[in-house]
Design an enzyme around this catalytic site. Structure first.
Site, PDB file in Angstrom:
ATOM      1  N   LYS A  39       0.957  -1.265   0.001  1.00  0.00           N
ATOM      2  CA  LYS A  39       0.025   0.129  -0.036  1.00  0.00           C
ATOM      3  C   LYS A  39       0.976   1.215  -0.040  1.00  0.00           C
ATOM      4  O   LYS A  39       0.729   2.103  -0.585  1.00  0.00           O
ATOM      5  CB  LYS A  39      -0.948   0.005   1.147  1.00  0.00           C
ATOM      6  CG  LYS A  39      -1.562   1.328   1.594  1.00  0.00           C
ATOM      7  CD  LYS A  39      -2.565   1.297   2.602  1.00  0.00           C
ATOM      8  CE  LYS A  39      -1.669   1.859   3.966  1.00  0.00           C
ATOM      9  NZ  LYS A  39      -1.631   2.987   4.277  1.00  0.00           N
ATOM     10  N   ASN A  40       1.794   1.296   0.744  1.00  0.00           N
ATOM     11  CA  ASN A  40       2.348   2.629   0.944  1.00  0.00           C
ATOM     12  C   ASN A  40       3.624   2.952   0.001  1.00  0.00           C
ATOM     13  O   ASN A  40       3.880   3.989  -0.165  1.00  0.00           O
ATOM     14  CB  ASN A  40       3.309   2.503   2.179  1.00  0.00           C
ATOM     15  CG  ASN A  40       2.430   2.681   3.646  1.00  0.00           C
ATOM     16  OD1 ASN A  40       1.173   2.896   3.395  1.00  0.00           O
ATOM     17  ND2 ASN A  40       2.957   2.605   4.893  1.00  0.00           N
ATOM     18  N   ARG A 138      -0.327  14.185  13.387  1.00  0.00           N
ATOM     19  CA  ARG A 138       0.625  13.860  12.089  1.00  0.00           C
ATOM     20  C   ARG A 138       0.787  15.108  11.459  1.00  0.00           C
ATOM     21  O   ARG A 138       0.146  15.361  10.311  1.00  0.00           O
ATOM     22  CB  ARG A 138      -0.200  12.906  11.307  1.00  0.00           C
ATOM     23  CG  ARG A 138      -0.553  11.588  11.904  1.00  0.00           C
ATOM     24  CD  ARG A 138      -1.018  10.518  11.142  1.00  0.00           C
ATOM     25  NE  ARG A 138      -0.321   9.558  10.112  1.00  0.00           N
ATOM     26  CZ  ARG A 138      -0.647   8.900   9.430  1.00  0.00           C
ATOM     27  NH1 ARG A 138      -2.037   8.657   9.492  1.00  0.00           N
ATOM     28  NH2 ARG A 138       0.268   8.373   8.679  1.00  0.00           N
ATOM     29  N   ASP A 326       2.874  -0.077  12.359  1.00  0.00           N
ATOM     30  CA  ASP A 326       1.621  -0.555  11.617  1.00  0.00           C
ATOM     31  C   ASP A 326       1.458  -2.242  11.893  1.00  0.00           C
ATOM     32  O   ASP A 326       0.367  -2.368  11.805  1.00  0.00           O
ATOM     33  CB  ASP A 326       1.771  -0.624  10.166  1.00  0.00           C
ATOM     34  CG  ASP A 326       1.785   0.788   9.713  1.00  0.00           C
ATOM     35  OD1 ASP A 326       1.341   1.736  10.498  1.00  0.00           O
ATOM     36  OD2 ASP A 326       2.144   1.127   8.420  1.00  0.00           O
ATOM     37  N   ARG A 418      -9.229   0.580   3.280  1.00  0.00           N
ATOM     38  CA  ARG A 418      -8.457   1.477   2.782  1.00  0.00           C
ATOM     39  C   ARG A 418      -7.173   0.910   2.692  1.00  0.00           C
ATOM     40  O   ARG A 418      -6.395   1.308   1.653  1.00  0.00           O
ATOM     41  CB  ARG A 418      -8.186   2.403   3.978  1.00  0.00           C
ATOM     42  CG  ARG A 418      -9.279   3.582   4.154  1.00  0.00           C
ATOM     43  CD  ARG A 418      -8.739   4.574   5.128  1.00  0.00           C
ATOM     44  NE  ARG A 418      -7.360   4.967   5.046  1.00  0.00           N
ATOM     45  CZ  ARG A 418      -6.538   4.790   6.040  1.00  0.00           C
ATOM     46  NH1 ARG A 418      -7.238   4.696   7.193  1.00  0.00           N
ATOM     47  NH2 ARG A 418      -5.270   4.853   5.703  1.00  0.00           N
TER      48      ARG A 418
HETATM   49  C1  UD1 Z   1       3.871   6.423   6.821  1.00  0.00           C
HETATM   50  C2  UD1 Z   1       2.937   5.396   6.590  1.00  0.00           C
HETATM   51  C3  UD1 Z   1       2.079   4.891   7.678  1.00  0.00           C
HETATM   52  C4  UD1 Z   1       3.124   4.433   8.662  1.00  0.00           C
HETATM   53  C5  UD1 Z   1       3.799   5.675   9.065  1.00  0.00           C
HETATM   54  C6  UD1 Z   1       5.145   5.179  10.038  1.00  0.00           C
HETATM   55  C7  UD1 Z   1       2.278   6.031   4.170  1.00  0.00           C
HETATM   56  C8  UD1 Z   1       1.291   6.357   3.263  1.00  0.00           C
HETATM   57  N1  UD1 Z   1       2.018   5.719   5.534  1.00  0.00           N
HETATM   58  O1  UD1 Z   1       2.922   7.645   7.347  1.00  0.00           O
HETATM   59  O2  UD1 Z   1       1.507   3.598   7.276  1.00  0.00           O
HETATM   60  O3  UD1 Z   1       2.346   4.253  10.108  1.00  0.00           O
HETATM   61  O4  UD1 Z   1       4.804   6.161   7.902  1.00  0.00           O
HETATM   62  O5  UD1 Z   1       5.947   4.286   9.669  1.00  0.00           O
HETATM   63  O6  UD1 Z   1       3.583   5.670   3.919  1.00  0.00           O
HETATM   64  N2  UD1 Z   1       5.977  13.862  11.676  1.00  0.00           N
HETATM   65  C9  UD1 Z   1       6.153  15.308  12.211  1.00  0.00           C
HETATM   66  N3  UD1 Z   1       6.327  16.329  11.186  1.00  0.00           N
HETATM   67  C10 UD1 Z   1       5.968  15.805   9.856  1.00  0.00           C
HETATM   68  C11 UD1 Z   1       5.973  14.395   9.615  1.00  0.00           C
HETATM   69  C12 UD1 Z   1       5.857  13.558  10.613  1.00  0.00           C
HETATM   70  O7  UD1 Z   1       6.229  15.667  13.255  1.00  0.00           O
HETATM   71  O8  UD1 Z   1       6.201  16.857   8.952  1.00  0.00           O
HETATM   72  C13 UD1 Z   1       6.051  12.873  12.796  1.00  0.00           C
HETATM   73  C14 UD1 Z   1       4.515  12.293  12.947  1.00  0.00           C
HETATM   74  O9  UD1 Z   1       3.662  12.896  13.638  1.00  0.00           O
HETATM   75  C15 UD1 Z   1       4.758  10.818  13.540  1.00  0.00           C
HETATM   76  C16 UD1 Z   1       6.373  10.660  12.970  1.00  0.00           C
HETATM   77  O10 UD1 Z   1       6.755  11.790  12.621  1.00  0.00           O
HETATM   78  O11 UD1 Z   1       4.731  10.894  14.838  1.00  0.00           O
HETATM   79  C17 UD1 Z   1       6.295   9.538  11.879  1.00  0.00           C
HETATM   80  O12 UD1 Z   1       5.490   9.960  11.060  1.00  0.00           O
HETATM   81  P1  UD1 Z   1       5.652   9.792   9.394  1.00  0.00           P
HETATM   82  O13 UD1 Z   1       7.012   8.597   9.252  1.00  0.00           O
HETATM   83  O14 UD1 Z   1       5.862  10.962   8.661  1.00  0.00           O
HETATM   84  O15 UD1 Z   1       4.477   9.043   8.962  1.00  0.00           O
HETATM   85  P2  UD1 Z   1       3.812   9.153   7.731  1.00  0.00           P
HETATM   86  O16 UD1 Z   1       4.627   9.369   6.503  1.00  0.00           O
HETATM   87  O17 UD1 Z   1       2.332  10.023   7.757  1.00  0.00           O
END
Ligand code: UD1
Length: 459
Positions: A39-40, A138, A326, A418
């Site tokens: 998916k990702n 997020r 996950d 999803r």
């Molecule tokens: C992706 C995956 C999701 C997985 C997650 C962590 C996709 C579509 N989704 O989500 O399935 O659970 O990685 O492995 O690929 N953060 C910040 N600022 C930012 C971005 C992130 O503080 O600008 C924080 C988030 O709040 C969270 C942490 O970083 O606590 C990790 O999030 P992130 O790795 O960005 O997750 P996603 O990319 O949204």
């Protein structure tokens, strides 16, 4: 063989929103399950197709509501998409607008990641903020700061992230970017943006997830110059244009892990392929700690054997190569039936333990304090109506329902659709007694006491 060939035809996963799942638990699984594309990877590679003004053929694309929504976002931006089984063709020669639609982006966080390629290609992008979600706030500050470091002006007003590259040619500039936390999405957004930037970019403290590597491989196959993906330092040398591509995405490591937990919790034996065992190292290690035997039948095929005893263990979720957040909810379901006390600490997201109270409805013994769950193993679970509050939470309830005595009815299946490619059908093929019924029918007698569907309207 394509991913849909042994399953009933996929309906649009967007159609199934008002359904519930009923599971008659306690039946061992057997046979073979085919794992779908990740998916990702699929979502971000679809966003990556925006970088290419030619044709992208993407293979092994899973049937998921999120993939459909991402397709709708790309269509709204002017791209032409056609799908045949698990092959998705995207032509991005006409990227007609820099503005993504609010209604779609707010439903799918990954669509925000398209801000990187849109900005790289057009020098301007308007992307609604994805908003919070059930598992935590997020934010997107790391995406925004990285784009600013590459020369973009970014303003957030009225819930829209407006970004543009000042100056005549509208091209981002290579930059050195340090991520405060190794965010998967920020790494991907910035890596995509940097592929068409002027000069060299370096992303430090980058995410190392296999899906980041898959995106880099996809971009490199189109002519990008990305080095070091899969390590904490990624270097990208900007190029002026990318070319057409035919690319197959990796198997879904979270789907694989979920089926392994299904095998462990039901004490079953079956095989799974295609898989990448290298992507599953923390998951396989924890399953072995718990007492589950998994053998590699072939480089891309695993077999799970029935466990004699399930033992408690502790889990701390971390960025890759740590234990994946996950997989936290599926493992919580498994540990409810392990002998002894387990401690699960969720370190990646701040609100991702909501399944604990639903698992307790099935007879589990879990206490939650902050981001830590204390799980005391119980001898058995018993079926009950429960609600899935997010994708992996819903999966954990399916897993618990497979092991519980009697009938478990799960609402919130829209979350499941999803991110899991026809999970109920794949489980049915393994022998699980699971049916999907319209939510309007709340009659739990739809499954007879032996698990046989009665007046089933299974989809
Ligand atoms: C992706 C995956 C999701 C997985 C997650 C962590 C996709 C579509 N989704 O989500 O399935 O659970 O990685 O492995 O690929 N953060 C910040 N600022 C930012 C971005 C992130 O503080 O600008 C924080 C988030 O709040 C969270 C942490 O970083 O606590 C990790 O999030 P992130 O790795 O960005 O997750 P996603 O990319 O949204």
């Amino acid at each position: 063989m394509n991913s849909s060939s042994s399953l009933p035809d996929a309906k649009s996963p967007l159609e199934a929103d008002s359904s519930v799942l009923q599971i008659f638990g306690g039946h061992p699984l057997r046979g073979h399950v085919r794992i779908s594309g990740a998916k990702n990877s699929a979502l971000v590679i679809m966003a990556g197709s925006l970088l290419c003004s030619g044709d992208c053929r993407i293979r092994n694309v899973p049937f998921l509501a999120d993939v459909e929504r991402m397709g709708q976002v790309l269509s709204a931006l002017g791209l032409r998409l056609t799908r045949q089984d698990d092959i998705l063709d995207i032509n991005a020669s006409e990227l007609t607008t820099s503005k993504a639609p609010y209604e779609l982006v707010t439903q799918l966080r990954a669509s925000f990641f398209a801000i990187g390629p849109i900005l790289a290609r057009l020098g301007i992008a308007q992307m609604p903020l994805p908003g919070g979600c059930a598992i935590g706030a997020r934010p997107v500050d790391l995406h925004v700061r990285g784009l600013q470091a590459m020369g973009a002006e970014v303003q957030i007003e009225h819930g829209i992230c407006n970004a543009y590259v000042p100056g005549g040619h509208g091209r981002l500039k290579g930059a050195r970017i340090y991520l405060d936390t190794p965010s998967v999405g920020a790494t991907e957004t910035l890596m995509m943006a940097a592929t068409l930037a002027d000069g060299e970019s370096i992303i430090e403290n980058a995410a190392r997830e296999p899906e980041v590597v898959d995106l880099a491989n996809f971009c490199n196959a189109m002519g990008a110059k990305i080095y070091g993906a899969g390590t904490s330092t990624i270097t990208i040398v900007g190029v002026s244009k990318l070319h057409s591509i035919d690319y197959s995405i990796i198997p879904d490591r979270i789907e694989t892990g979920t089926f392994l937990v299904a095998g462990a919790i039901t004490r079953s034996e079956f095989s799974l392929s295609p898989v990448c065992p290298d992507h599953l190292i923390p998951v396989l290690a924890k399953l072995r700690d718990i007492g589950v035997t998994i053998i590699e039948e072939a480089p891309d095929c695993l077999r799970i054997l029935p466990a004699d005893v399930l033992r408690a263990t502790d889990i701390d979720t971390l960025p890759h190569p740590g234990f994946p957040t996950d997989m936290q909810a599926p493992f919580m379901a498994l540990l409810t039936l392990a002998e002894g006390d387990s401690i699960i600490n969720e370190s990646v997201f701040e609100n991702r333990l909501r399944h604990a109270s639903e698992l307790n409805r099935l007879g589990a013994d879990i206490r939650v304090k902050g981001n830590t769950a204390f799980v005391r193993g119980v001898p058995k679970l018993s079926g009950a109506p429960v609600l899935g509050t997010d994708l992996r939470a819903a999966a954990s309830l399916v897993l618990a329902g497979l092991a519980a005595e009697g009938i478990t009815t799960i609402q919130g299946i829209n979350h499941l659709d999803r991110g899991y490619d026809r999970l109920d059908m794949k489980l049915q093929q393994l022998g699980a007694k699971i049916i999907r019924i319209k939510e309007t029918s709340t009659d739990v007698e739809l499954l007879a006491n032996n698990g046989t569907p009665l007046n089933s309207t299974a989809l």
